[in-house]
Write an enzyme that holds these catalytic residues in place. Structure first.
Site, PDB file in Angstrom:
ATOM      1  N   MET A   1      31.679  36.466  30.375  1.00  0.00           N
ATOM      2  CA  MET A   1      31.791  36.188  31.811  1.00  0.00           C
ATOM      3  C   MET A   1      31.128  37.310  32.586  1.00  0.00           C
ATOM      4  SD  MET A   1      32.861  34.295  34.232  1.00  0.00           S
ATOM      5  CE  MET A   1      34.004  33.233  33.365  1.00  0.00           C
ATOM      6  N   CYS A   2      30.366  36.949  33.553  1.00  0.00           N
ATOM      7  CA  CYS A   2      29.708  37.946  34.387  1.00  0.00           C
ATOM      8  C   CYS A   2      29.693  37.469  35.832  1.00  0.00           C
ATOM      9  CB  CYS A   2      28.269  38.176  33.931  1.00  0.00           C
ATOM     10  SG  CYS A   2      28.138  38.708  32.218  1.00  0.00           S
TER      11      CYS A   2
END
Length: 625
Positions: A1-2
């Site tokens: 996740m970014c």
């Protein structure tokens, strides 16, 4: 996740070296392990790239990435299959390496057509002044766009900010394909032209029709200075799943659609289905493909490096790396059972169970950790983590009751596993405060009562602050698991909603097929972007086993009567295939639990206005000017 973001300015007076503070804050919450900004300037435009990484696999790779030719890459995704990524490698770096070898637009489309897993990305090609961006076929990762200042600037971002200006609203980038902008041309013409490379259908006629529909729908909600056009070369991405099997039986007798009202036990109905050799084989195939999907989503996670060597074998000191949004219903029970097959036995699994308290919160009082209370109220972080409410019988919402029952089933299947059943209780006061300050902008641009209810419920559940209740004690607990598994996608594909039953009763199997096709087609706009933003706000990643490409293809290949039987009562007929899988896996009572929507199971729908419809615009999500 970014958290990924690219802010583009075509006007010198709008050039900036920094993102707005509130947007930067929201991006940092998604990617707490690394943050970096990169400025790329041309005589005609400026691009400010911002990348914030949640480290989950391989070597921590800061974003944005840049190569020697000035190309820039931002990636918010997981490569589970299709592109080779070794266990110790980082998929951001692998994707960028592959992109830099692409010689033309066809190569780029071929690369993204191969990727199995959720993704959104932004890619800047310096030599051609192209900006590429998009989301995966299902839209499992959020990406928003905002066009402002009459064509002088625009922004792409994983998450937006609160804004009351109607003209500058954030909108979700449609999961219709990949988009490309010629930045140099846009700067000169003051008109942003979005070239769309759509997902490809089976027949050429369908491709053209779908592309035209997509262009019309996208253009309708964009400012006049933004144009959406099909790419001239008529290039497409290859859809990652097979088309939905719309076949109808020659006669009703040839299916499993027979009335079983004479059978008294719902479990007995399921057992009868499993005596059919063909049906049993289909069930076993489904279990296999779903098990592989879960396995891909729970392995190769970065482990806790702070643990001392002498603590490694002490299971009581281990922290869960994986959590499950857990109601005790059929979807979360099957996911938990399959996760148990693949997660090392010395790792606990966190089961996150949320309840909303309809009573006014009493003043918290300390409790003895050795007391044998069956419930606890764990308010927000501003309260002491050793506080609980005097009377928390209000927390006995339907999902809490079924969750505890589900916990006992899981403990019976594997008593050696530590199952952390995390009771998360939310008061009305806390809900109202955090919706206003934190959750509101995450749910947007979605704006219905249903979006409010589900968005808030998922936010509090995935935050993971609650307590563990055992026979001996009640203790405060906060889940630190970075990966959260959710059952979304099961109802859409297996006729789990009440509207599926209504459609079947009015239009038969043909109508039911069309409803399921429609459900999958709109899942990106209806659920997934919102849930990704809400869960990502805690620095955690949502993963969706039921939306694994191979799982969807398998289910799409089956005729409708092997997936659901809506002549049977609730708790059996809907999601029949999943219920049969649950029985095969050894589950008992949970296999025949009727579908219960999260907003009702957690009781959030009872907290405020009882007369609202799910589709109404939610005033609580509106931002005052």
């Amino acid at each position: 996740m970014c958290g990924i973001c690219c802010s583009v300015s075509f006007s010198v007076e709008h050039f900036s070296k920094d993102l707005k503070e509130d947007l930067l804050y929201n991006l940092k919450r998604r990617g707490p392990n690394s943050g970096k900004q990169l400025l790329k300037s041309d005589v005609n435009y400026q691009c400010l790239f911002s990348g914030h990484v949640l480290h989950l696999r391989g070597v921590l790779t800061a974003q944005p990435l840049e190569d020697e030719r000035g190309n820039v890459f931002l990636w918010n995704g997981e490569v589970f299959s299709g592109i080779k990524v070794e266990a110790e490698e980082n998929d951001t770096q692998i994707m960028f390496n592959n992109l830099t070898t692409c010689k033309n637009e066809s190569d780029i489309l071929s690369l993204f057509s191969k990727v199995q897993g959720p993704w959104s990305f932004i890619y800047y090609q310096a030599s051609s002044h192209y900006l590429w961006f998009g989301r995966d076929f299902f839209g499992r990762r959020s990406l928003l766009w905002q066009f402002s200042n009459l064509g002088k600037s625009f922004c792409l971002s994983s998450v937006g900010t609160q804004t009351s200006a109607v003209a500058n609203q954030w909108q979700e980038v449609p999961a219709s394909g990949i988009f490309r902008i010629d930045l140099k041309s846009a700067a000169i013409s003051r008109c942003v032209v979005l070239k769309l490379y759509p997902w490809k259908c089976i027949s050429k006629e369908n491709v053209i029709e779908e592309c035209v529909n997509s262009l019309t729908q996208i253009s309708a909600v964009l400012p006049t200075f933004v144009l959406v056009v099909a790419n001239e070369a008529k290039l497409y991405l290859q859809k990652p799943v097979v088309p939905l099997n719309m076949v109808l039986p020659p006669s009703i007798e040839e299916t499993h659609y027979r009335n079983s009202s004479s059978i008294s036990s719902t479990r007995e109905i399921l057992q009868i289905f499993l005596t059919d050799g063909h049906m049993k084989k289909v069930v076993q195939q489904f279990i296999h493909v779903l098990s592989v999907a879960v396995k891909r989503r729970v392995l190769y996670l970065a482990k806790d490096k702070n643990m001392a060597p002498n603590e490694v074998l002490k299971t009581c000191n281990r922290k869960a790396n994986v959590a499950i949004l857990f109601s005790g219903g059929i979807d979360s029970m099957v996911i938990a059972t399959l996760a148990d097959r693949h997660i090392p036995l010395d790792e606990p699994i966190d089961l996150l169970n949320v309840a909303f308290l309809t009573k006014k919160k009493t003043k918290p009082t300390s409790f003895n950790k050795k007391s044998k209370k069956s419930h606890c109220e764990m308010p927000s972080e501003e309260f002491s983590k050793t506080d609980a409410a005097d009377d928390s019988s209000d927390a006995n919402v339907p999902d809490r009751i079924s969750g505890r029952a589900g916990l006992k089933e899981l403990q019976a299947i594997n008593p050696s596993r530590i199952w952390n059943f995390v009771e998360i209780n939310v008061s009305l006061e806390e809900l109202q405060k955090l919706r206003r300050t934190q959750i509101c902008h995450l749910v947007q641009p979605l704006d219905t009562v249903l979006d409010d209810s589900i968005g808030c419920a998922v936010w509090f559940a995935s935050r993971g602050i609650g307590c563990l209740v055992t026979q001996d004690e009640v203790k405060s607990y906060q889940s630190i698991a970075k990966v959260i598994l959710t059952g979304i996608g099961a109802d859409e594909q297996l006729a789990g909603y009440s509207r599926h039953r209504v459609r079947f009763q009015t239009l038969g199997l043909e109508g039911l097929n069309k409803e399921i096709a429609m459900e999958l087609g709109r899942i990106s706009t209806r659920n997934l972007g919102r849930d990704d933003r809400v869960i990502g706000d805690h620095g955690k990643e949502a993963r969706f086993p039921f939306l694994d490409e191979n799982v969807v293809s398998f289910l799409n290949s089956l005729p409708i009567w092997e997936k659901a039987n809506l002549t049977l009562p609730r708790g059996v007929g809907e999601k029949l295939l999943l219920r049969l899988a649950a029985v095969e896996l050894g589950l008992t009572a949970s296999a025949v639990l009727p579908k219960r929507a999260m907003q009702f199971g957690s009781r959030i729908a009872k907290l405020e206005k009882n007369n609202e419809k799910a589709s109404d615009k939610c005033g609580r999500l509106q931002i005052a000017p």
